[in-house]
Design an enzyme around this catalytic site. Structure first.
Site, PDB file in Angstrom:
ATOM      1  N   ASN A   1      -5.292  -7.741  12.622  1.00 43.85           N
ATOM      2  CA  ASN A   1      -4.933  -5.704  11.751  1.00 43.85           C
ATOM      3  C   ASN A   1      -4.652  -4.902  12.185  1.00 43.85           C
ATOM      4  OD1 ASN A   1      -5.262  -8.708  10.239  1.00 43.85           O
ATOM      5  ND2 ASN A   1      -7.063  -6.898   9.153  1.00 43.85           N
TER       6      ASN A   1
ATOM      7  N   GLY B   1       9.043  -5.715   5.067  1.00 40.20           N
ATOM      8  CA  GLY B   1      10.173  -4.480   5.584  1.00 40.20           C
ATOM      9  C   GLY B   1      10.589  -4.753   6.605  1.00 40.20           C
TER      10      GLY B   1
ATOM     11  N   ALA C   1       0.589  -0.723   0.165  1.00 42.81           N
ATOM     12  CA  ALA C   1      -0.023   0.041  -0.091  1.00 42.81           C
ATOM     13  C   ALA C   1       0.708   1.195   0.257  1.00 42.81           C
ATOM     14  CB  ALA C   1      -0.884   0.328   0.856  1.00 42.81           C
TER      15      ALA C   1
ATOM     16  N   GLY D   1      -5.007  -6.823   1.224  1.00 42.84           N
ATOM     17  CA  GLY D   1      -6.501  -7.039   1.118  1.00 42.84           C
ATOM     18  C   GLY D   1      -7.460  -5.732   0.596  1.00 42.84           C
TER      19      GLY D   1
ATOM     20  N   ASP E   1      -1.028 -10.731   0.420  1.00 40.71           N
ATOM     21  CA  ASP E   1       0.356 -10.579   1.052  1.00 40.71           C
ATOM     22  C   ASP E   1       0.509 -10.946   2.046  1.00 40.71           C
ATOM     23  OD1 ASP E   1      -0.610  -7.771   2.102  1.00 40.71           O
ATOM     24  OD2 ASP E   1       0.673  -6.451   1.056  1.00 40.71           O
TER      25      ASP E   1
END
Length: 496
Positions: free
Chosen positions: A299, A409, A11, A81, A240
């Site tokens: 999340n 990352g 994103a 998502g 992802d």
């Protein structure tokens, strides 16, 4: 030797990663192309610029092919998502997909819940009720623009949309479908009852194609654009986080995973969704994995908070480097103030630094003023919230989480990794950085018959990439900090 390219869209940025498998035992990756990704404003709404994203994808493919005559054995696409594309009868994209960060869904949630109770939605789909979910996006779009519903002939989730643009094949994929809150986990298909109650008709979602399978081949138009022979397009886990989990060599089945990026997804793998009262109340969600199981996860806010602060400082002519960030964190006083990172204040504020100050003021804490104070507040608050999540996972599964594996990352931020170990009082293993792209590649090699299953794939990953290990430090200080943080959570509905 086999070579595949993982198209891994996040994103905030996208990348094309070349993965080379040697003798079915060693994996190497090389970044081919990286590009930024931010939503654009159109008619008062946030959209994803698909033309730009697809242009960058083709640019990356050309960059590889121009210098490498060796054919690509496969290409797979994963993304974040919930987002999706709407196609016309003749297969054209009707408009750029809406971004999940657009707030147009908030005002329709109560209307949706009048037709379908929140608890029923959770029990049928296993997915946490959230304004970003596909279900609310579609309802908001089609309510405001019924003409668009009449024009829509196919609905593809975002990775399937990119795969369609490459292959011409309209299909959806299990792991990404499982994020929509329109997918029935018991039947493993689109929930016709939910869709009918909300929209008064069935919606034209493309059917699901098996994960880890060859979807089709690049079209002649694409082949001409990138000067290539036809390339197999692989139906990898479209989400992802599912790819990230596939790319982490977790050794203990009870260990938690953390996929770290703009968001941080924390959970464990389970055979079937857990839709108990507690999982519902704590805001957990159940989403698909590469092998057809589920991720019981929460999340959580991740590096978004830091990204937005740094962007704000840069706009004011006061940017900082990663080295500056480390020094500022090291020098700032610890445990001065806390925020609930998942509070609505921080979803998409005009000023992230002002939102942080406002939250601290609202909770009668010292406001962070300097950059170091802001960064320290964010980092400490993030990892203390992650501890809360791990404790709730243990509670709802009645299982002890012995350790945590971080990938993505975000693990390049060594303070985030060390603070996580400190806050959780657990050993943390971190790696690989490109976990999503690696999981994407492993799925492709399974589809191509070079790897038998995900277990073999994880063993190859373990033997191919170095992991960093972090051990807990300063335990009493972090224990005291968690007590203070928990009080703030409970007063502001961040804890249940």
């Amino acid at each position: 030797m086999k070579k595949v390219i993982a198209i891994d869209l996040g994103a905030s940025n996208g990348r094309l990663i070349l993965a080379t498998l040697f003798n079915k035992s060693k994996l190497e990756i090389t970044e081919i192309h990286r590009f930024s990704n931010e939503p654009i404003q159109k008619n008062g709404h946030l959209h994803w610029n698909i033309s730009y994203l697809f242009h960058e994808i083709l640019k990356g493919l050309r960059l590889y092919l121009e210098g490498n005559p060796v054919a690509i054995d496969g290409v797979g696409v994963d993304t974040w998502g919930v987002d999706f594309g709407l196609l016309s009868q003749d297969g054209k994209l009707l408009e750029d997909p809406y971004s999940y960060r657009d707030t147009h869904t908030v005002n329709v949630m109560d209307e949706v819940h009048e037709k379908l109770a929140e608890r029923e939605l959770f029990e049928r789909t296993g997915v946490e009720v959230s304004s970003i979910n596909t279900i609310y996006q579609l309802y908001a779009i089609f309510k405001a623009r019924p003409d668009l519903l009449e024009k829509t002939a196919s609905i593809l989730t975002l990775p399937s949309l990119i795969s369609y643009l490459l292959s011409g094949v309209k299909t959806n994929e299990f792991t990404h479908a499982s994020t929509t809150q329109l997918f029935n986990f018991k039947d493993k298909k689109w929930d016709e009852s939910i869709i009918s109650k909300l929209f008064g008709r069935q919606l034209p979602f493309a059917e699901l194609n098996p994960t880890n399978s060859i979807l089709g081949y690049s079209t002649e138009t694409i082949n001409q654009e990138i000067n290539s022979q036809a390339i197999p397009i692989i139906n990898v886990p479209g989400h992802d986080t599912a790819c990230a989990l596939a790319g982490m060599p977790i050794e203990n089945g009870n260990s938690a995973f953390m996929s770290c990026g703009t968001w941080v997804l924390i959970g464990i793998e389970v055979k079937e969704p857990i839709v108990s009262e507690k999982t519902y109340n704590y805001g957990f969600t159940n989403e698909g994995t590469v092998n057809g199981n589920y991720r019981l996860q929460k999340n959580n806010m991740g590096l978004w908070l830091i990204q937005q602060c740094k962007k704000e400082w840069e706009a004011n002519g006061d940017s900082i480097t990663y080295l500056d960030q480390d020094e500022l964190l090291d020098q700032a006083t610890p445990f001065r103030s806390f925020i609930d990172p998942d509070h609505r204040y921080f979803f998409n504020p005009a000023s992230m630094t002002e939102a942080i100050k406002e939250f601290c003021k609202m909770t009668n804490q010292l406001e962070p003023i300097s950059k170091g104070q802001v960064l320290r507040c964010i980092h400490e608050s993030l990892v203390l919230k992650y501890r809360w999540v791990i404790e709730k996972i243990e509670e709802v599964t009645r299982t002890k989480v012995p350790s945590v594996h971080m990938g993505g990352g975000g693990i390049q931020n060594r303070f985030l990794c060390q603070y996580t170990s400190n806050a959780l009082n657990r050993i943390v293993k971190a790696g690989p950085i490109e976990a999503s792209a690696i999981g994407n590649a492993i799925s492709q090699f399974i589809a191509l018959g070079d790897i038998e299953n995900i277990t073999e794939g994880k063993n190859i990953i373990k033997n191919s990439f170095d992991l960093n290990e972090y051990h807990p430090q300063n335990l009493q200080e972090w224990e005291n900090a968690y007590a203070s943080f928990s009080q703030i959570l409970s007063k502001n509905n961040g804890g249940v």
